[in-house]
Motif scaffolding. Structure first.
Motif, mmCIF file in Angstrom:
data_model
loop_
_atom_site.group_PDB
_atom_site.id
_atom_site.type_symbol
_atom_site.label_atom_id
_atom_site.label_comp_id
_atom_site.label_asym_id
_atom_site.label_seq_id
_atom_site.Cartn_x
_atom_site.Cartn_y
_atom_site.Cartn_z
ATOM 1 N N ALA A 1 1.179 -1.583 -0.296
ATOM 2 C CA ALA A 1 -0.248 0.152 0.046
ATOM 3 C C ALA A 1 1.185 1.892 0.034
ATOM 4 O O ALA A 1 1.753 0.859 0.197
ATOM 5 N N GLY B 1 -4.712 1.815 -0.835
ATOM 6 C CA GLY B 1 -4.778 0.530 -1.136
ATOM 7 C C GLY B 1 -4.848 -1.552 -0.211
ATOM 8 O O GLY B 1 -4.993 -1.001 0.883
ATOM 9 N N ASP B 2 -4.323 -2.125 -1.768
ATOM 10 C CA ASP B 2 -4.446 -3.783 -1.373
ATOM 11 C C ASP B 2 -3.456 -3.191 -0.002
ATOM 12 O O ASP B 2 -3.036 -3.155 0.325
ATOM 13 N N GLY B 3 -4.031 -3.925 1.386
ATOM 14 C CA GLY B 3 -2.794 -4.614 2.063
ATOM 15 C C GLY B 3 -2.166 -3.049 3.371
ATOM 16 O O GLY B 3 -1.447 -3.047 3.884
#
Length: 90
Positions: free
Chosen positions: A31, A68-70
């Motif tokens: 992220a 974001g992802d994570g």
């Protein structure tokens, strides 16, 4: 967006060695992560130059934010680093 307030444990704050360790770890996260002193403007956590100008010293509180992802995992990993005395790491 994930967010967490953390107290800096490194005796020298986020300068030189601790900033290098932290910025490298931030750049490896999935992220995008920002860091700011409480009440200050956010900066890119993966930029060693920006970290050194942050002026974050031992015992100061900083806010980590990730998108974001994570994002949550990224915040947790970086918060753990800041809560460790990075001056003592080899």
């Amino acid at each position: 967006m994930a967010e967490r307030t953390v107290k800096i444990a490194a005796a020298s704050g986020l300068h030189a060695r601790p900033a290098a360790i932290f910025s490298k770890a931030a750049g490896e996260q999935p992220a995008k992560v920002t860091i700011e002193k409480v009440g200050g403007a956010p900066i890119d956590a993966s930029s060693i130059l920006m970290l050194m100008t942050l002026g974050a010293g031992h015992g100061d509180e900083v806010v980590l934010r990730a998108e974001g992802d994570g994002a949550e995992e990224s915040i947790n990993a970086l918060a753990e680093l800041l809560e460790t005395d990075l001056d003592a790491q080899a």
